[in-house]
Design a protein around this motif. Structure first.
Motif, mmCIF file in Angstrom:
data_model
loop_
_atom_site.group_PDB
_atom_site.id
_atom_site.type_symbol
_atom_site.label_atom_id
_atom_site.label_comp_id
_atom_site.label_asym_id
_atom_site.label_seq_id
_atom_site.Cartn_x
_atom_site.Cartn_y
_atom_site.Cartn_z
ATOM 1 N N ALA A 1 15.036 2.385 8.999
ATOM 2 C CA ALA A 1 16.626 1.456 8.870
ATOM 3 C C ALA A 1 16.303 1.034 10.754
ATOM 4 O O ALA A 1 16.018 2.428 10.959
ATOM 5 C CB ALA A 1 17.482 2.348 7.695
ATOM 6 N N GLN A 2 16.659 0.464 11.018
ATOM 7 C CA GLN A 2 16.930 -0.417 11.979
ATOM 8 C C GLN A 2 18.011 -0.809 12.765
ATOM 9 O O GLN A 2 18.448 -2.152 12.326
ATOM 10 C CB GLN A 2 16.205 -0.776 13.171
ATOM 11 N N GLN A 3 19.094 -0.852 13.314
ATOM 12 C CA GLN A 3 20.003 -1.391 13.762
ATOM 13 C C GLN A 3 19.411 -3.120 13.725
ATOM 14 O O GLN A 3 18.939 -2.923 15.186
ATOM 15 C CB GLN A 3 21.161 -0.844 14.718
ATOM 16 N N TYR A 4 20.478 -3.750 13.215
ATOM 17 C CA TYR A 4 19.497 -5.147 13.380
ATOM 18 C C TYR A 4 19.910 -6.208 14.903
ATOM 19 O O TYR A 4 19.076 -6.514 15.769
ATOM 20 C CB TYR A 4 20.431 -6.334 12.552
ATOM 21 N N ASP A 5 20.489 -5.912 15.752
ATOM 22 C CA ASP A 5 20.952 -6.342 17.020
ATOM 23 C C ASP A 5 21.147 -5.733 18.122
ATOM 24 O O ASP A 5 20.669 -6.355 19.336
ATOM 25 C CB ASP A 5 22.947 -6.214 16.939
ATOM 26 N N THR A 6 20.454 -4.414 17.771
ATOM 27 C CA THR A 6 20.536 -3.899 18.995
ATOM 28 C C THR A 6 19.329 -2.601 18.997
ATOM 29 O O THR A 6 18.309 -2.172 20.268
ATOM 30 C CB THR A 6 21.949 -2.405 19.506
ATOM 31 N N GLY A 7 18.477 -3.167 18.256
ATOM 32 C CA GLY A 7 17.477 -2.688 17.684
ATOM 33 C C GLY A 7 17.357 -0.854 17.978
ATOM 34 O O GLY A 7 15.726 -0.691 17.715
ATOM 35 N N GLU A 8 18.350 0.000 17.422
ATOM 36 C CA GLU A 8 18.325 1.236 17.757
ATOM 37 C C GLU A 8 17.757 1.977 16.347
ATOM 38 O O GLU A 8 18.292 1.372 15.099
ATOM 39 C CB GLU A 8 20.267 1.467 17.231
ATOM 40 N N VAL A 9 17.108 2.678 16.079
ATOM 41 C CA VAL A 9 15.965 3.220 14.942
ATOM 42 C C VAL A 9 17.053 4.374 14.200
ATOM 43 O O VAL A 9 17.498 5.297 14.925
ATOM 44 C CB VAL A 9 14.787 3.776 15.511
ATOM 45 N N LEU A 10 17.623 4.048 13.392
ATOM 46 C CA LEU A 10 18.394 4.630 11.897
ATOM 47 C C LEU A 10 18.458 5.980 12.068
ATOM 48 O O LEU A 10 18.504 6.751 11.780
ATOM 49 C CB LEU A 10 19.330 3.917 11.933
ATOM 50 N N MET A 11 17.588 5.541 10.667
ATOM 51 C CA MET A 11 16.416 6.705 10.086
ATOM 52 C C MET A 11 14.865 6.267 9.246
ATOM 53 O O MET A 11 14.908 5.162 8.949
ATOM 54 C CB MET A 11 17.973 6.892 8.957
ATOM 55 N N LEU A 12 14.807 7.044 8.178
ATOM 56 C CA LEU A 12 13.502 7.078 7.704
ATOM 57 C C LEU A 12 13.630 6.980 6.449
ATOM 58 O O LEU A 12 14.844 8.408 6.418
ATOM 59 C CB LEU A 12 12.624 7.935 8.204
ATOM 60 N N GLY A 13 13.664 5.982 5.222
ATOM 61 C CA GLY A 13 14.116 6.864 3.603
ATOM 62 C C GLY A 13 12.937 5.995 3.242
ATOM 63 O O GLY A 13 11.354 6.448 3.913
ATOM 64 N N TRP A 14 12.138 6.448 2.054
ATOM 65 C CA TRP A 14 11.457 5.900 1.360
ATOM 66 C C TRP A 14 11.864 5.253 0.253
ATOM 67 O O TRP A 14 12.843 5.864 -0.724
ATOM 68 C CB TRP A 14 10.866 7.565 0.751
ATOM 69 N N MET A 15 10.997 4.554 -0.353
ATOM 70 C CA MET A 15 11.467 3.494 -1.250
ATOM 71 C C MET A 15 9.739 2.684 -2.070
ATOM 72 O O MET A 15 9.180 3.475 -1.609
ATOM 73 C CB MET A 15 11.429 1.416 -0.714
ATOM 74 N N ASP A 16 10.395 2.869 -3.196
ATOM 75 C CA ASP A 16 9.626 2.710 -4.095
ATOM 76 C C ASP A 16 9.897 1.066 -4.774
ATOM 77 O O ASP A 16 10.356 0.724 -4.264
ATOM 78 C CB ASP A 16 9.217 3.273 -6.128
ATOM 79 N N ASP A 17 9.027 0.490 -5.693
ATOM 80 C CA ASP A 17 9.142 -0.846 -5.569
ATOM 81 C C ASP A 17 10.489 -1.568 -5.786
ATOM 82 O O ASP A 17 10.834 -2.249 -5.627
ATOM 83 C CB ASP A 17 7.882 -1.461 -6.769
ATOM 84 N N LYS B 1 1.232 -0.979 -0.264
ATOM 85 C CA LYS B 1 0.539 0.065 0.137
ATOM 86 C C LYS B 1 0.802 1.014 0.049
ATOM 87 O O LYS B 1 1.791 1.107 0.622
ATOM 88 C CB LYS B 1 -0.776 -0.107 1.460
ATOM 89 N N ARG B 2 0.991 2.332 -1.331
ATOM 90 C CA ARG B 2 2.187 2.788 -1.370
ATOM 91 C C ARG B 2 1.747 4.467 -1.110
ATOM 92 O O ARG B 2 -0.082 4.005 -0.878
ATOM 93 C CB ARG B 2 2.494 2.923 -3.027
ATOM 94 N N THR B 3 1.859 5.340 -1.266
ATOM 95 C CA THR B 3 1.261 6.699 -1.326
ATOM 96 C C THR B 3 0.834 6.471 -2.592
ATOM 97 O O THR B 3 1.068 6.833 -3.472
ATOM 98 C CB THR B 3 2.801 7.656 -0.512
ATOM 99 N N PRO B 4 0.059 8.150 -2.407
ATOM 100 C CA PRO B 4 0.080 8.203 -3.854
ATOM 101 C C PRO B 4 0.898 8.629 -4.978
ATOM 102 O O PRO B 4 1.142 8.784 -6.361
ATOM 103 C CB PRO B 4 -1.035 9.713 -3.729
ATOM 104 N N ASP B 5 2.492 8.710 -4.808
ATOM 105 C CA ASP B 5 2.804 8.879 -5.324
ATOM 106 C C ASP B 5 4.423 7.460 -5.402
ATOM 107 O O ASP B 5 5.193 7.984 -6.287
ATOM 108 C CB ASP B 5 4.224 10.558 -5.418
ATOM 109 N N GLY B 6 3.100 6.700 -4.976
ATOM 110 C CA GLY B 6 4.003 5.000 -5.349
ATOM 111 C C GLY B 6 5.545 5.090 -4.383
ATOM 112 O O GLY B 6 5.651 3.881 -4.706
ATOM 113 N N LEU B 7 5.027 5.571 -2.990
ATOM 114 C CA LEU B 7 6.626 5.756 -2.435
ATOM 115 C C LEU B 7 5.512 4.536 -0.808
ATOM 116 O O LEU B 7 4.747 4.681 -0.289
ATOM 117 C CB LEU B 7 6.879 6.941 -2.083
ATOM 118 N N LEU B 8 7.108 4.146 -0.325
ATOM 119 C CA LEU B 8 6.407 3.051 1.165
ATOM 120 C C LEU B 8 7.751 3.772 2.464
ATOM 121 O O LEU B 8 8.863 3.885 1.883
ATOM 122 C CB LEU B 8 6.739 1.952 1.087
#
Length: 130
Positions: A30-46, A19-26
């Motif tokens: 990004a989370q550090q796999y071993d500590t759970g630390e939330v690192l950033m938010l980015g955008w991805m299309d398909d 379920k994407r935004t109107p411009d096709g993005l999700l």
């Protein structure tokens, strides 16, 4: 990004679930796999999701530059993908990574440590107990 979807190598079954935004993005967290630390938010299309799943490195869509970017290509601060999951609504991607160096473009480890709005709030119960 244009309203016309870009060609993508993403598996059709996965693409059909998103379920994407109107411009096709999700949004992609990004989370550090071993500590759970939330690192950033980015955008991805398909296609960015496809590249992330198949290369083992996070690929994002830059909304300002209107182009793909691979974390670490210019900064050297790589994100090595450990796992990728959709949330229950299939409108957000969680990418667990092994972050090398800073995740934030400011040079900070995460994008979420410079502007803390609430810290150590305790139980969340008001002082009067109600």
């Amino acid at each position: 990004m244009t309203s016309t979807p870009r060609p993508s190598g993403l598996d059709r079954e996965i693409a059909a679930r998103l379920k994407r935004t109107p411009d096709g993005l999700l949004p992609a967290i990004a989370q550090q796999y071993d500590t759970g630390e939330v690192l950033m938010l980015g955008w991805m299309d398909d296609e960015a999701l496809h590249r992330t799943l198949t290369t083992g490195r996070c690929t994002y869509w830059s909304r300002s530059r209107q182009e793909y970017w691979v974390k670490g290509d210019t900064s050297g601060h790589f994100q090595w993908v450990k796992s990728v999951a959709l949330d229950c609504d299939a409108d957000t991607v969680l990418v667990k990574v092994d972050q090398v160096g800073a995740a934030c473009h400011t040079g900070d480890r995460t994008c979420f440590d410079a502007d803390v709005l609430l810290k150590d709030a305790g139980t969340g119960v008001p002082a009067d107990g109600q």
